[in-house]
Scaffold this motif. Structure first.
Motif, PDB file in Angstrom:
ATOM      1  N   GLU A 154     -46.588  49.938  32.064  1.00 31.94           N
ATOM      2  CA  GLU A 154     -47.239  50.956  32.884  1.00 31.94           C
ATOM      3  C   GLU A 154     -47.010  52.371  32.362  1.00 31.94           C
ATOM      4  O   GLU A 154     -47.755  53.292  32.671  1.00 31.94           O
ATOM      5  N   ARG A 238     -51.705  44.722  38.385  1.00 35.58           N
ATOM      6  CA  ARG A 238     -50.516  45.478  38.781  1.00 35.58           C
ATOM      7  C   ARG A 238     -49.279  44.591  38.896  1.00 35.58           C
ATOM      8  O   ARG A 238     -48.163  45.041  38.655  1.00 35.58           O
ATOM      9  N   TYR A 241     -46.695  44.743  36.226  1.00 38.77           N
ATOM     10  CA  TYR A 241     -45.756  45.857  36.059  1.00 38.77           C
ATOM     11  C   TYR A 241     -44.427  45.567  36.753  1.00 38.77           C
ATOM     12  O   TYR A 241     -43.557  46.417  36.828  1.00 38.77           O
ATOM     13  N   ASP A 242     -44.291  44.404  37.304  1.00 40.16           N
ATOM     14  CA  ASP A 242     -43.069  44.066  38.020  1.00 40.16           C
ATOM     15  C   ASP A 242     -41.840  44.145  37.104  1.00 40.16           C
ATOM     16  O   ASP A 242     -41.906  43.778  35.932  1.00 40.16           O
ATOM     17  N   SER A 243     -40.723  44.592  37.697  1.00 40.23           N
ATOM     18  CA  SER A 243     -39.524  44.779  36.881  1.00 40.23           C
ATOM     19  C   SER A 243     -38.894  43.462  36.451  1.00 40.23           C
ATOM     20  O   SER A 243     -37.960  43.454  35.656  1.00 40.23           O
ATOM     21  N   ASN A 248     -40.756  45.924  31.096  1.00 40.11           N
ATOM     22  CA  ASN A 248     -41.047  46.952  32.096  1.00 40.11           C
ATOM     23  C   ASN A 248     -39.784  47.684  32.554  1.00 40.11           C
ATOM     24  O   ASN A 248     -39.847  48.549  33.414  1.00 40.11           O
ATOM     25  N   GLN A 249     -38.652  47.307  32.004  1.00 40.67           N
ATOM     26  CA  GLN A 249     -37.422  47.964  32.441  1.00 40.67           C
ATOM     27  C   GLN A 249     -37.312  49.360  31.854  1.00 40.67           C
ATOM     28  O   GLN A 249     -37.935  49.656  30.836  1.00 40.67           O
ATOM     29  N   SER A 250     -36.489  50.182  32.511  1.00 38.16           N
ATOM     30  CA  SER A 250     -36.533  51.623  32.218  1.00 38.16           C
ATOM     31  C   SER A 250     -36.270  51.952  30.752  1.00 38.16           C
ATOM     32  O   SER A 250     -36.763  52.942  30.245  1.00 38.16           O
ATOM     33  N   TRP A 253     -39.477  52.541  29.070  1.00 36.36           N
ATOM     34  CA  TRP A 253     -40.420  53.519  29.618  1.00 36.36           C
ATOM     35  C   TRP A 253     -40.676  54.675  28.668  1.00 36.36           C
ATOM     36  O   TRP A 253     -41.675  55.341  28.727  1.00 36.36           O
TER      37      TRP A 253
HETATM   38  C1  NAG Z   1     -45.415  48.825  39.317  1.00 40.39           C
HETATM   39  C2  NAG Z   1     -44.014  48.330  39.289  1.00 40.39           C
HETATM   40  O1  NAG Z   1     -43.643  47.402  39.975  1.00 40.39           O
HETATM   41  N1  NAG Z   1     -43.216  48.940  38.434  1.00 40.39           N
HETATM   42  C3  NAG Z   1     -41.818  48.607  38.345  1.00 40.39           C
HETATM   43  C4  NAG Z   1     -41.381  48.304  36.930  1.00 40.39           C
HETATM   44  O2  NAG Z   1     -40.019  48.058  36.924  1.00 40.39           O
HETATM   45  C5  NAG Z   1     -39.212  49.113  37.423  1.00 40.39           C
HETATM   46  C6  NAG Z   1     -37.772  48.694  37.317  1.00 40.39           C
HETATM   47  O3  NAG Z   1     -37.433  48.355  36.020  1.00 40.39           O
HETATM   48  C7  NAG Z   1     -39.578  49.451  38.877  1.00 40.39           C
HETATM   49  O4  NAG Z   1     -38.828  50.578  39.311  1.00 40.39           O
HETATM   50  C8  NAG Z   1     -41.051  49.770  38.935  1.00 40.39           C
HETATM   51  O5  NAG Z   1     -41.405  49.984  40.284  1.00 40.39           O
END
Ligand code: NAG
Ligand code: NAG
Ligand code: NAG
Ligand code: NAG
Length: 295
Positions: A154, A238, A241-243, A248-250, A253
């Motif tokens: 994301e 969407r 985008y789950d963590s 998708n982990q920080s 990003w």
């Molecule tokens: C859209 C969504 O769920 N994004 C998540 C991606 O993962 C991070 C944690 O690593 C969440 O904080 C976000 O909300």
């Protein structure tokens, strides 16, 4: 150090390097991929763990993932056609099969023997591309397999060569830049692009060097797979985008400090075309250009 500890260390190192290489488990091609075209120009090697595409005057060939994905950290290991490959394009990309499509491209533009192969990258969002960035590589991509990777979550899209980030395309929707959000399939192709690929199309494919062959490995997929026909369904995309998905982990990003340093070094040294600097094609600097520094 006793022998048991040493062998434990070796195993750990092998596992770590295996991950860096694009997956420790050699998965056969047919688990996640299908031949898309040019069936008679596809050869399976090593019990389906390696695939060779070939191109001659009759045809090139291509394969694609069975499923579409909504995020992931995609990779293939590729060895490019050797000898005189002017005009020949080897490509690895993600693409949505929609009218206003999203697409993330690696395109290797072949060249005369002894001249450098160009790696062209591009990003399409909602049908709009024209975002080429081109590089020369710091190794001979025809001599051996190298890993080419595309991170897509994301927050950012990052193109990697082996472990080195060469391009970042951030989610800049807040300044009005479209960001890829449609379910995409993974594709790889070998085809004749001599109308534009080499010296702007002036150097043609030398067919006396055919067949041209490109080899692929690394068919495990780290992606969030979506059911067919879900590309119009926002909520389903969407969910990717789950963590729970590691990409998708920080830490994915934005580029970390060490990665940002190599990113800048590699771009200074090896990037030889950037759409951001091309005022003849983009009289106004595209808005995303100011903020794709990887930070
Ligand atoms: C859209 C969504 O769920 N994004 C998540 C991606 O993962 C991070 C944690 O690593 C969440 O904080 C976000 O909300
Ligand atoms: C892949 O191919 C092997 C043999 O080549 C076959 O045994 C296997 O069932 C195939 N798997 C899939 C998912 O098609
Ligand atoms: C881009 O980032 C915004 C937050 O700035 C977020 O709401 C949106 O879902 C992201 N877009 C895509 C396509 O991932
Ligand atoms: C095409 O390749 C052949 C064989 O390698 C070579 O002899 C010939 O000079 C090449 N032609 C051109 C136009 O480069």
């Amino acid at each position: 150090m006793d022998f048991r500890r040493l062998s434990f260390l070796v195993v750990v190192v092998v596992i770590v390097l295996g991950v860096v290489d694009g997956g420790p488990v050699p998965v056969p091609f047919n688990v996640s991929y299908n031949v898309a075209w040019g069936n008679d120009h596809v050869l399976f090697l090593d019990q389906g763990r390696q695939v060779q595409l070939s191109m001659d005057l009759h045809s090139g060939a291509g394969f694609e993932s069975k499923l579409s994905y909504g995020s992931g950290f995609f990779h293939l290991r590729i060895k490019l056609p050797n000898r005189d490959s002017a005009g020949v394009i080897t490509a690895f990309y993600l693409r949505s099969k929609t009218d206003h499509h999203d697409e993330l491209d690696f395109e290797f533009l072949g060249n005369k023997e002894g001249k450098p192969i160009t790696l062209q990258t591009n990003v399409f969002a909602n049908g709009q591309g024209d975002r080429e960035q081109r590089f020369h590589l710091w190794f001979d991509p025809t001599a051996d397999f190298h890993t080419y990777k595309i991170l897509w979550n994301e927050h950012q899209i990052v193109f990697y060569v082996d472990n080195i980030p060469i391009r970042v395309f951030k989610n800049n929707t807040k300044i009005g830049v479209m960001y890829p959000a449609q379910a995409m399939q993974i594709e790889a192709t070998l085809w004749d692009g001599d109308s534009w690929a080499t010296d702007g199309g002036r150097t043609k494919t030398n067919w006396s060097c055919a067949p041209f062959t490109a080899n692929f490995r690394g068919f495990n997929v780290d992606g969030c797979a979506l059911p067919p026909q879900s590309s119009d369904d926002d909520d389903v995309v969407r969910s990717c985008y789950d963590s729970k998905y590691w990409w998708n982990q920080s830490k994915f990003w934005k580029l970390g400090r060490k990665y940002r340093q190599v990113y800048e070094q590699v771009r200074n040294k090896y990037m030889n075309y950037d759409y951001c600097d091309d005022r003849s094609r983009h009289p106004v600097v595209p808005p995303e250009c100011a903020s794709n520094g990887g930070g």
